[in-house]
Design a protein around this motif. Structure first.
Motif, PDB file in Angstrom:
ATOM      1  N   GLU A  11      23.897  55.904 -23.288  1.00 47.83           N
ATOM      2  CA  GLU A  11      23.728  55.820 -21.841  1.00 47.83           C
ATOM      3  C   GLU A  11      24.877  55.036 -21.216  1.00 47.83           C
ATOM      4  O   GLU A  11      25.247  55.260 -20.057  1.00 47.83           O
ATOM      5  CB  GLU A  11      22.393  55.149 -21.508  1.00 47.83           C
ATOM      6  CG  GLU A  11      21.167  55.942 -21.949  1.00 47.83           C
ATOM      7  CD  GLU A  11      19.886  55.197 -21.654  1.00 47.83           C
ATOM      8  OE1 GLU A  11      19.955  54.138 -20.973  1.00 47.83           O
ATOM      9  OE2 GLU A  11      18.811  55.651 -22.095  1.00 47.83           O
ATOM     10  N   ILE A  12      25.392  54.087 -21.976  1.00 44.77           N
ATOM     11  CA  ILE A  12      26.546  53.287 -21.573  1.00 44.77           C
ATOM     12  C   ILE A  12      27.630  53.486 -22.618  1.00 44.77           C
ATOM     13  O   ILE A  12      27.363  53.467 -23.818  1.00 44.77           O
ATOM     14  CB  ILE A  12      26.183  51.790 -21.461  1.00 44.77           C
ATOM     15  CG1 ILE A  12      25.178  51.572 -20.336  1.00 44.77           C
ATOM     16  CG2 ILE A  12      27.429  50.948 -21.222  1.00 44.77           C
ATOM     17  CD1 ILE A  12      25.729  51.783 -18.941  1.00 44.77           C
ATOM     18  N   ARG A  13      28.876  53.703 -22.182  1.00 48.40           N
ATOM     19  CA  ARG A  13      29.987  53.914 -23.109  1.00 48.40           C
ATOM     20  C   ARG A  13      30.997  52.787 -22.981  1.00 48.40           C
ATOM     21  O   ARG A  13      31.356  52.367 -21.879  1.00 48.40           O
ATOM     22  CB  ARG A  13      30.681  55.247 -22.811  1.00 48.40           C
ATOM     23  CG  ARG A  13      31.746  55.604 -23.854  1.00 48.40           C
ATOM     24  CD  ARG A  13      32.369  56.950 -23.589  1.00 48.40           C
ATOM     25  NE  ARG A  13      33.343  56.915 -22.506  1.00 48.40           N
ATOM     26  CZ  ARG A  13      33.147  57.401 -21.300  1.00 48.40           C
ATOM     27  NH1 ARG A  13      31.999  57.972 -20.997  1.00 48.40           N
ATOM     28  NH2 ARG A  13      34.085  57.336 -20.366  1.00 48.40           N
ATOM     29  N   GLN A  18      27.376  42.145 -17.071  1.00 49.15           N
ATOM     30  CA  GLN A  18      26.759  43.005 -16.063  1.00 49.15           C
ATOM     31  C   GLN A  18      25.865  44.059 -16.689  1.00 49.15           C
ATOM     32  O   GLN A  18      24.818  44.405 -16.136  1.00 49.15           O
ATOM     33  CB  GLN A  18      27.857  43.667 -15.226  1.00 49.15           C
ATOM     34  CG  GLN A  18      28.620  42.698 -14.336  1.00 49.15           C
ATOM     35  CD  GLN A  18      29.800  43.355 -13.655  1.00 49.15           C
ATOM     36  OE1 GLN A  18      30.546  44.109 -14.277  1.00 49.15           O
ATOM     37  NE2 GLN A  18      29.997  43.064 -12.367  1.00 49.15           N
ATOM     38  N   VAL A  19      26.254  44.587 -17.844  1.00 47.62           N
ATOM     39  CA  VAL A  19      25.407  45.563 -18.542  1.00 47.62           C
ATOM     40  C   VAL A  19      24.104  44.912 -18.971  1.00 47.62           C
ATOM     41  O   VAL A  19      23.017  45.498 -18.835  1.00 47.62           O
ATOM     42  CB  VAL A  19      26.162  46.148 -19.754  1.00 47.62           C
ATOM     43  CG1 VAL A  19      25.243  47.045 -20.573  1.00 47.62           C
ATOM     44  CG2 VAL A  19      27.386  46.927 -19.301  1.00 47.62           C
ATOM     45  N   THR A  20      24.191  43.692 -19.487  1.00 43.55           N
ATOM     46  CA  THR A  20      22.984  42.979 -19.904  1.00 43.55           C
ATOM     47  C   THR A  20      22.068  42.716 -18.718  1.00 43.55           C
ATOM     48  O   THR A  20      20.837  42.871 -18.817  1.00 43.55           O
ATOM     49  CB  THR A  20      23.367  41.658 -20.586  1.00 43.55           C
ATOM     50  OG1 THR A  20      24.218  41.925 -21.697  1.00 43.55           O
ATOM     51  CG2 THR A  20      22.131  40.914 -21.075  1.00 43.55           C
ATOM     52  N   ALA A  21      22.650  42.321 -17.592  1.00 39.31           N
ATOM     53  CA  ALA A  21      21.843  42.079 -16.404  1.00 39.31           C
ATOM     54  C   ALA A  21      21.190  43.365 -15.900  1.00 39.31           C
ATOM     55  O   ALA A  21      20.058  43.349 -15.393  1.00 39.31           O
ATOM     56  CB  ALA A  21      22.708  41.466 -15.302  1.00 39.31           C
ATOM     57  N   LYS A  22      21.869  44.483 -16.065  1.00 35.37           N
ATOM     58  CA  LYS A  22      21.319  45.758 -15.598  1.00 35.37           C
ATOM     59  C   LYS A  22      20.098  46.177 -16.398  1.00 35.37           C
ATOM     60  O   LYS A  22      19.135  46.705 -15.843  1.00 35.37           O
ATOM     61  CB  LYS A  22      22.404  46.836 -15.691  1.00 35.37           C
ATOM     62  CG  LYS A  22      21.946  48.212 -15.275  1.00 35.37           C
ATOM     63  CD  LYS A  22      23.082  49.220 -15.338  1.00 35.37           C
ATOM     64  CE  LYS A  22      22.595  50.606 -14.909  1.00 35.37           C
ATOM     65  NZ  LYS A  22      23.689  51.600 -14.908  1.00 35.37           N
ATOM     66  N   TYR A  23      20.128  45.934 -17.729  1.00 30.91           N
ATOM     67  CA  TYR A  23      19.015  46.358 -18.580  1.00 30.91           C
ATOM     68  C   TYR A  23      18.033  45.243 -18.885  1.00 30.91           C
ATOM     69  O   TYR A  23      17.029  45.480 -19.555  1.00 30.91           O
ATOM     70  CB  TYR A  23      19.567  46.938 -19.886  1.00 30.91           C
ATOM     71  CG  TYR A  23      20.171  48.316 -19.716  1.00 30.91           C
ATOM     72  CD1 TYR A  23      19.384  49.451 -19.799  1.00 30.91           C
ATOM     73  CD2 TYR A  23      21.524  48.467 -19.430  1.00 30.91           C
ATOM     74  CE1 TYR A  23      19.926  50.704 -19.624  1.00 30.91           C
ATOM     75  CE2 TYR A  23      22.080  49.723 -19.250  1.00 30.91           C
ATOM     76  CZ  TYR A  23      21.277  50.842 -19.353  1.00 30.91           C
ATOM     77  OH  TYR A  23      21.818  52.089 -19.170  1.00 30.91           O
ATOM     78  N   GLY A  24      18.310  44.042 -18.440  1.00 29.43           N
ATOM     79  CA  GLY A  24      17.354  42.958 -18.595  1.00 29.43           C
ATOM     80  C   GLY A  24      17.637  42.022 -19.750  1.00 29.43           C
ATOM     81  O   GLY A  24      17.624  40.816 -19.584  1.00 29.43           O
ATOM     82  N   ASP A  47      19.365  42.980 -26.079  1.00 32.76           N
ATOM     83  CA  ASP A  47      18.846  43.985 -27.018  1.00 32.76           C
ATOM     84  C   ASP A  47      18.696  45.340 -26.339  1.00 32.76           C
ATOM     85  O   ASP A  47      19.052  46.388 -26.917  1.00 32.76           O
ATOM     86  CB  ASP A  47      17.498  43.532 -27.589  1.00 32.76           C
ATOM     87  CG  ASP A  47      17.638  42.359 -28.540  1.00 32.76           C
ATOM     88  OD1 ASP A  47      18.753  42.163 -29.071  1.00 32.76           O
ATOM     89  OD2 ASP A  47      16.645  41.636 -28.744  1.00 32.76           O
ATOM     90  N   LYS A  48      18.170  45.342 -25.122  1.00 32.12           N
ATOM     91  CA  LYS A  48      18.031  46.608 -24.388  1.00 32.12           C
ATOM     92  C   LYS A  48      19.399  47.185 -24.039  1.00 32.12           C
ATOM     93  O   LYS A  48      19.585  48.409 -24.037  1.00 32.12           O
ATOM     94  CB  LYS A  48      17.203  46.388 -23.130  1.00 32.12           C
ATOM     95  CG  LYS A  48      15.735  46.071 -23.405  1.00 32.12           C
ATOM     96  CD  LYS A  48      14.966  45.907 -22.097  1.00 32.12           C
ATOM     97  CE  LYS A  48      13.494  45.601 -22.369  1.00 32.12           C
ATOM     98  NZ  LYS A  48      12.731  45.411 -21.104  1.00 32.12           N
ATOM     99  N   ALA A  49      20.361  46.309 -23.751  1.00 32.62           N
ATOM    100  CA  ALA A  49      21.709  46.785 -23.445  1.00 32.62           C
ATOM    101  C   ALA A  49      22.341  47.434 -24.674  1.00 32.62           C
ATOM    102  O   ALA A  49      22.980  48.485 -24.578  1.00 32.62           O
ATOM    103  CB  ALA A  49      22.563  45.626 -22.948  1.00 32.62           C
ATOM    104  N   ARG A  50      22.182  46.815 -25.850  1.00 28.63           N
ATOM    105  CA  ARG A  50      22.718  47.407 -27.085  1.00 28.63           C
ATOM    106  C   ARG A  50      22.046  48.743 -27.379  1.00 28.63           C
ATOM    107  O   ARG A  50      22.687  49.684 -27.856  1.00 28.63           O
ATOM    108  CB  ARG A  50      22.520  46.446 -28.250  1.00 28.63           C
ATOM    109  CG  ARG A  50      23.347  45.172 -28.151  1.00 28.63           C
ATOM    110  CD  ARG A  50      23.268  44.374 -29.437  1.00 28.63           C
ATOM    111  NE  ARG A  50      23.928  43.092 -29.293  1.00 28.63           N
ATOM    112  CZ  ARG A  50      23.314  41.955 -28.980  1.00 28.63           C
ATOM    113  NH1 ARG A  50      21.987  41.959 -28.787  1.00 28.63           N
ATOM    114  NH2 ARG A  50      23.994  40.829 -28.856  1.00 28.63           N
TER     115      ARG A  50
END
Length: 361
Positions: free
Chosen positions: A89-91, A70-76, A79-82
């Motif tokens: 921004e995400i913990r 879900q985090v990956t889907a949120k940021y696209g 790499d952007k999620a990491r």
């Protein structure tokens, strides 16, 4: 150096006594209902009882826990999620459990993360039970994945999965409590389970942390031991009780102290306030015995500027007292033997005997 008031007291106020107990049979546990996360108190407090804090201290918003997918889907992209995780921004709360940076590290957040990664009818035990109750003691494996210990009745089998260590044992009703809709063993049962599963040193470290936090008491641990007769390696847990020290402030400090004793060395006193000959306070030693101060330097302490400066000033003040100071790090503990560390302590004690003490405590 800072005054004694600037450091944490050796004995914090105790937890309120838990009032919510399961009345089910210990053979088959019922499915846990969804928790009311709006009524969960801050870490270190039980969710029910006369000592619960007022609503201002409770979580008012249901924390949203996201999986990595879900985090990956949120940021696209991943790499952007990491990058978002690196920017805080995400913990990450647990393996495959993430929250927004604005979500506090409260009991509500921890319970929501646990409900995402665990089956509904297991019981949190060992280190994980204490973590759910607010103690920062959750261990990690070599890949830095948090390890959640769960216990199921002997009649049930739980498959192993990443980040989850299943155990089978008897679960008496009086040793179970409910935290935010999750079944958790009592703090004293958690101490007993850690000692008999992971050894004497880990059991003492766990017990010290629970005692200092006020989550349990020595009589309660002894009562849990009486009820644990017949469990595997319970004799190891019994041997841990005389070595418990509620003044210990860290797990590694407890491990160092017990390691000296198990190798035949002396038992050092924990968290000793030292003063000079004029009665001026110089600092609090992690471990102290006959003119020797043993300090554990954690990685966080070396990286935090304020903590680093305070520790150096305290070290200088100890040097003025004509005491021998020995510092140990995680590498010293895990990459050297207990015998080597004891030899270092014995050398320090020998040198301290040749000096005229300039300290009082």
């Amino acid at each position: 150096p800072s005054s004694p008031a600037d450091r944490s007291p050796p004995f914090p106020p105790p937890f309120p006594a838990p009032t919510s107990r399961r009345s089910s049979s210990c053979g088959v546990l019922p499915r846990v209902a969804a928790p009311d996360l709006t009524k969960i108190a801050t870490p270190g407090l039980w969710t029910t009882g006369p000592g619960a804090r007022d609503p201002l201290h409770r979580a008012r918003v249901l924390p949203e826990v996201l999986s990595w997918k879900q985090v990956t889907a949120k940021y696209g992209t991943s790499d952007k999620a990491r990058a978002a995780v690196r920017r805080t921004e995400i913990r990450r709360v647990l393996h495959d459990a993430y929250v927004e940076a604005a979500v506090p590290d409260a009991a509500a957040t921890r319970v929501a993360a646990l409900r995402r990664v665990l089956p509904a009818d297991v019981v949190l035990s060992h280190w994980a039970a204490l973590w759910a109750l607010g103690l920062d003691v959750l261990p990690r494996d070599r890949d830095k994945v948090e390890q959640l210990d769960v216990t199921v009745p002997r009649s049930r089998h739980l498959e192993r999965r990443p980040g989850v260590r299943p155990h089978c044992a008897l679960l008496p009703d009086h040793e179970l409590c409910e935290v935010g809709g999750l079944l958790v063993v009592s703090a004293e049962r958690a101490v007993v389970d850690v000692a008999r599963t992971f050894g004497l040193v880990e059991g003492v470290a766990c017990g010290d942390a629970a005692l200092r936090a006020g989550a349990t008491t020595v009589p309660l641990i002894e009562a849990a031991l009486s009820g644990a007769r017949g469990l595997r390696h319970v004799t190891v847990a019994r041997a841990a009780v005389p070595l418990l020290e509620p003044r210990a402030e860290s797990l590694m400090e407890s491990r160092l102290r017990v390691g000296f004793v198990l190798e035949g060395g002396p038992r050092m006193r924990a968290q000793v306030d030292l003063c000079d000959e004029n009665g001026s306070w110089c600092g609090r030693a992690d471990l102290f015995l006959d003119g020797v101060v043993v300090e554990y330097d954690g990685r966080e302490a070396r990286l935090e500027r304020g903590r680093f400066t305070s520790d150096r000033r305290r070290g200088n003040a100890f040097a003025n007292l004509a005491v021998e100071v020995r510092r140990f790090s995680a590498d010293d503990y895990y990459k050297t033997s207990a015998r080597q560390r004891l030899r270092e302590l014995e050398k320090a004690l020998e040198l301290a005997r040749e000096r005229r003490p300039r300290y009082v405590f």
